[in-house]
Design an enzyme around this catalytic site. Structure first.
Site, PDB file in Angstrom:
ATOM      1  N   ASP A   1       0.828  -1.218   0.000  1.00  0.00           N
ATOM      2  CA  ASP A   1       0.000   0.000   0.000  1.00  0.00           C
ATOM      3  C   ASP A   1       0.855   1.256   0.000  1.00  0.00           C
ATOM      4  O   ASP A   1       0.680   2.150  -0.829  1.00  0.00           O
ATOM      5  CB  ASP A   1      -0.882   0.063   1.267  1.00  0.00           C
ATOM      6  CG  ASP A   1      -2.063  -0.872   1.227  1.00  0.00           C
ATOM      7  OD1 ASP A   1      -2.613  -1.172   2.289  1.00  0.00           O
ATOM      8  OD2 ASP A   1      -2.419  -1.315   0.118  1.00  0.00           O
TER       9      ASP A   1
ATOM     10  N   GLU B   1      -5.614   6.960   0.319  1.00  0.00           N
ATOM     11  CA  GLU B   1      -6.054   6.216   1.500  1.00  0.00           C
ATOM     12  C   GLU B   1      -5.045   6.219   2.646  1.00  0.00           C
ATOM     13  O   GLU B   1      -5.427   6.352   3.809  1.00  0.00           O
ATOM     14  CB  GLU B   1      -6.359   4.758   1.111  1.00  0.00           C
ATOM     15  CG  GLU B   1      -6.897   3.956   2.294  1.00  0.00           C
ATOM     16  CD  GLU B   1      -7.150   2.493   1.990  1.00  0.00           C
ATOM     17  OE1 GLU B   1      -6.955   2.072   0.836  1.00  0.00           O
ATOM     18  OE2 GLU B   1      -7.545   1.790   2.927  1.00  0.00           O
TER      19      GLU B   1
ATOM     20  N   ASP C   1      -6.472   4.800  -4.422  1.00  0.00           N
ATOM     21  CA  ASP C   1      -6.476   3.631  -3.538  1.00  0.00           C
ATOM     22  C   ASP C   1      -5.329   2.740  -4.028  1.00  0.00           C
ATOM     23  O   ASP C   1      -5.444   2.067  -5.044  1.00  0.00           O
ATOM     24  CB  ASP C   1      -7.814   2.890  -3.613  1.00  0.00           C
ATOM     25  CG  ASP C   1      -7.947   1.874  -2.487  1.00  0.00           C
ATOM     26  OD1 ASP C   1      -6.907   1.453  -1.941  1.00  0.00           O
ATOM     27  OD2 ASP C   1      -9.089   1.505  -2.158  1.00  0.00           O
TER      28      ASP C   1
ATOM     29  N   ILE D   1      -3.862   0.007  -2.979  1.00  0.00           N
ATOM     30  CA  ILE D   1      -4.313  -1.392  -3.081  1.00  0.00           C
ATOM     31  C   ILE D   1      -5.738  -1.428  -2.554  1.00  0.00           C
ATOM     32  O   ILE D   1      -5.972  -1.191  -1.369  1.00  0.00           O
ATOM     33  CB  ILE D   1      -3.440  -2.369  -2.267  1.00  0.00           C
ATOM     34  CG1 ILE D   1      -2.033  -2.471  -2.877  1.00  0.00           C
ATOM     35  CG2 ILE D   1      -4.093  -3.761  -2.237  1.00  0.00           C
ATOM     36  CD1 ILE D   1      -1.110  -3.439  -2.151  1.00  0.00           C
TER      37      ILE D   1
ATOM     38  N   ASP E   1     -12.541   4.186  -3.019  1.00  0.00           N
ATOM     39  CA  ASP E   1     -13.050   2.827  -3.271  1.00  0.00           C
ATOM     40  C   ASP E   1     -14.005   2.782  -4.466  1.00  0.00           C
ATOM     41  O   ASP E   1     -14.429   1.697  -4.870  1.00  0.00           O
ATOM     42  CB  ASP E   1     -13.781   2.288  -2.033  1.00  0.00           C
ATOM     43  CG  ASP E   1     -12.821   1.782  -0.958  1.00  0.00           C
ATOM     44  OD1 ASP E   1     -11.715   1.361  -1.304  1.00  0.00           O
ATOM     45  OD2 ASP E   1     -13.197   1.836   0.236  1.00  0.00           O
TER      46      ASP E   1
HETATM   47  N1  LIG Z   1     -17.703  -1.799   6.970  1.00  0.00           N
HETATM   48  C1  LIG Z   1     -17.380  -1.584   5.709  1.00  0.00           C
HETATM   49  N2  LIG Z   1     -18.364  -1.466   4.769  1.00  0.00           N
HETATM   50  C2  LIG Z   1     -18.056  -1.252   3.484  1.00  0.00           C
HETATM   51  N3  LIG Z   1     -16.769  -1.149   3.033  1.00  0.00           N
HETATM   52  C3  LIG Z   1     -15.766  -1.264   3.918  1.00  0.00           C
HETATM   53  C4  LIG Z   1     -16.002  -1.486   5.293  1.00  0.00           C
HETATM   54  N4  LIG Z   1     -14.813  -1.537   5.910  1.00  0.00           N
HETATM   55  C5  LIG Z   1     -13.851  -1.363   4.975  1.00  0.00           C
HETATM   56  N5  LIG Z   1     -14.432  -1.193   3.772  1.00  0.00           N
HETATM   57  C6  LIG Z   1     -13.804  -0.908   2.499  1.00  0.00           C
HETATM   58  O1  LIG Z   1     -13.965  -2.022   1.626  1.00  0.00           O
HETATM   59  C7  LIG Z   1     -12.912  -1.953   0.693  1.00  0.00           C
HETATM   60  C8  LIG Z   1     -12.768  -3.248  -0.042  1.00  0.00           C
HETATM   61  O2  LIG Z   1     -14.023  -3.534  -0.552  1.00  0.00           O
HETATM   62  P1  LIG Z   1     -14.293  -4.846  -1.319  1.00  0.00           P
HETATM   63  O3  LIG Z   1     -15.653  -4.856  -1.867  1.00  0.00           O
HETATM   64  O4  LIG Z   1     -13.204  -5.052  -2.237  1.00  0.00           O
HETATM   65  O5  LIG Z   1     -14.104  -5.818  -0.129  1.00  0.00           O
HETATM   66  S1  LIG Z   1     -13.971  -7.297  -0.031  1.00  0.00           S
HETATM   67  O6  LIG Z   1     -12.611  -7.528   0.424  1.00  0.00           O
HETATM   68  O7  LIG Z   1     -14.353  -8.014  -1.212  1.00  0.00           O
HETATM   69  O8  LIG Z   1     -14.941  -7.548   0.993  1.00  0.00           O
HETATM   70  C9  LIG Z   1     -11.755  -1.605   1.538  1.00  0.00           C
HETATM   71  O9  LIG Z   1     -10.778  -1.022   0.725  1.00  0.00           O
HETATM   72  P2  LIG Z   1      -9.209  -1.346   1.019  1.00  0.00           P
HETATM   73  O10 LIG Z   1      -8.918  -0.918   2.432  1.00  0.00           O
HETATM   74  O11 LIG Z   1      -8.539  -0.461   0.016  1.00  0.00           O
HETATM   75  O12 LIG Z   1      -9.028  -2.797   0.764  1.00  0.00           O
HETATM   76  C10 LIG Z   1     -12.330  -0.628   2.568  1.00  0.00           C
HETATM   77  O13 LIG Z   1     -12.141   0.722   2.229  1.00  0.00           O
HETATM   78 MG   LIG Z   2     -10.188   0.298  -0.991  1.00  0.00          MG
HETATM   79 MG   LIG Z   3      -6.694   0.316  -0.115  1.00  0.00          MG
HETATM   80 MG   LIG Z   4      -7.354  -0.226   3.468  1.00  0.00          MG
END
Ligand SMILES: Nc1ncnc2c1ncn2[C@@H]1O[C@H](COP(=O)(O)OS(=O)(=O)O)[C@@H](OP(=O)(O)O)[C@H]1O
Ligand SMILES: [Mg+2]
Ligand SMILES: [Mg+2]
Ligand SMILES: [Mg+2]
Length: 358
Positions: A48, A71, A136, A138, A298
């Site tokens: 990241d 992020e 973002d 990653i 996101d």
């Molecule tokens: N509670 C909640 N509700 C909704 N979204 C959230 C939540 N918590 C985290 N995030 C964010 O979800 C990002 C990843 O989403 P995805 O749809 O790819 O998630 S998953 O890993 O398939 O579940 C993830 O992005 P990254 O941190 O870049 O991976 C988060 O920003």
């Molecule tokens: Mg994300």
């Molecule tokens: Mg990310």
């Molecule tokens: Mg993250």
């Protein structure tokens, strides 16, 4: 396709995502080989931070006055010299093979301190005024860690409206007609995988091989969503993590629409890219918590890529995603992305199922 506007922005966005993806792929495969210590600050943190530094360096070189919403922040690096130097080792060796392309991005970052400073240039509060990039580095961290899908995401907003989007998906098939896929698996090679989606507002969306550098920003293949007349045959994409999108509500919505195929669970904005090229049809993100606010990084690139491929993207209330409020989509709840012609029907089913919560 002629791009009278944003050609330079698109070119730099594509190259910046391609360069950052070289770094994330290295971390992805090191982890798969067990060479990254899990007791370390975690490989995802390394990927990241490194990817964010490289993308911001490219933006800073080309568009020094633009604001950036990214992020990650450098606080952890500042207190951990080991972590800092592990990331620097990755960042200083990561460059595009094509020297002309690498020069366009400004070449290597000067030193470790410059890298830390660059990471914190992503601290803009966002908003409705001027040029703001959303990064973002990653997306789909959990997918990245388990050998699934992840995406390197970059978008340019002007006055709160997304104008340019680039999405690097190292673990999706290059072939636009390939079936939906959840990942490449820990022991597989990258062969045949790695796709770069891009879009410019009003000019459509394209895909191309992520690993092939091309200075011509318009060189991709145009993509479009699948025209579906029978919703019962639609393919759904949803998050892998039940904590990010409600699997129970998703199943009830599928049932209401007469869909029998189970939804494909995939991490990250690879979901947006997949439906944009017709590998899937519908992406639902159904709120799990009343208080969680989606982050702009996101969704910004994916929102534009789907809309430029013939799709419509709203929240569960039918409202377009509003990127002009700040670092979060404070004015929206959830995401409903579908081909324009069937979006209304999908939204109706979503609202019926969620009616108790709306
Ligand atoms: N509670 C909640 N509700 C909704 N979204 C959230 C939540 N918590 C985290 N995030 C964010 O979800 C990002 C990843 O989403 P995805 O749809 O790819 O998630 S998953 O890993 O398939 O579940 C993830 O992005 P990254 O941190 O870049 O991976 C988060 O920003
Ligand atoms: Mg994300
Ligand atoms: Mg990310
Ligand atoms: Mg993250």
């Amino acid at each position: 396709m002629i791009l009278p506007k944003y050609e330079k922005e698109l070119q730099i966005a594509q190259l910046a995502v391609q360069r950052a993806s070289i770094l994330t792929k290295r971390v992805f495969h090191e982890k798969a080989k067990g060479t990254v210590d899990k007791n370390d600050k975690s490989p995802v943190t390394i990927g990241d931070f490194g990817a964010q530094a490289l993308i911001i360096a490219a933006l800073q070189h080309n568009f020094p006055d633009d604001a950036i919403v990214a992020e990650e922040e450098s606080a952890k690096l500042k207190e951990d010299a080991n972590l800092r130097s592990t990331i620097w080792d990755l960042v200083k060796d990561t460059k595009l093979d094509d020297p002309a392309a690498e020069a366009l991005l400004g070449g290597p970052i000067k030193d470790i301190d410059a890298m830390v400073e660059l990471i914190d240039r992503g601290n803009s509060p966002g908003g409705s005024q001027g040029r703001i990039w959303a990064i973002d580095p990653i997306d789909g961290t959990k997918g990245f860690l388990r050998g699934g899908q992840y995406a390197v995401c970059l978008a340019l907003m002007i006055d709160g409206d997304v104008k340019v989007g680039a999405l690097g998906c190292p673990n999706l098939p290059i072939d636009d007609s390939a079936r939906l896929t959840t990942g490449i698996g820990e022991n597989q090679t990258d062969e045949g995988h790695g796709v770069l989606f891009s879009a410019v507002q009003g000019h459509g969306a394209t895909s191309r091989a992520l690993a092939t550098v091309n200075l011509d920003a318009e060189a991709g293949t145009p993509i479009s969503m699948r025209a579906i007349d029978d919703l019962t045959k639609a393919n759904f994409c949803e998050s892998v993590e039940a904590g990010h999108s409600s699997h129970g509500d998703q199943a009830a919505i599928s049932q209401k629409l007469g869909i029998t195929e189970p939804s494909v669970r995939m991490d990250s904005q690879a979901k947006y890219g997949s439906i944009a090229r017709g590998a899937g049809d519908i992406y639902l993100r159904l709120p799990v918590s009343a208080t969680y606010q989606e982050k702009i990084w996101d969704h910004a690139a994916g929102d534009l890529i789907v809309r430029e491929s013939g799709g419509h993207v709203t929240d569960i209330h039918g409202k377009r995603l509003d990127f002009s409020i700040g670092r979060t989509l404070a004015g929206n709840k959830g995401v409903v992305a579908a081909p324009l012609a069937v979006h209304g029907k999908v939204l109706e089913a979503v609202q019926e199922v969620l009616s108790a919560k709306l």
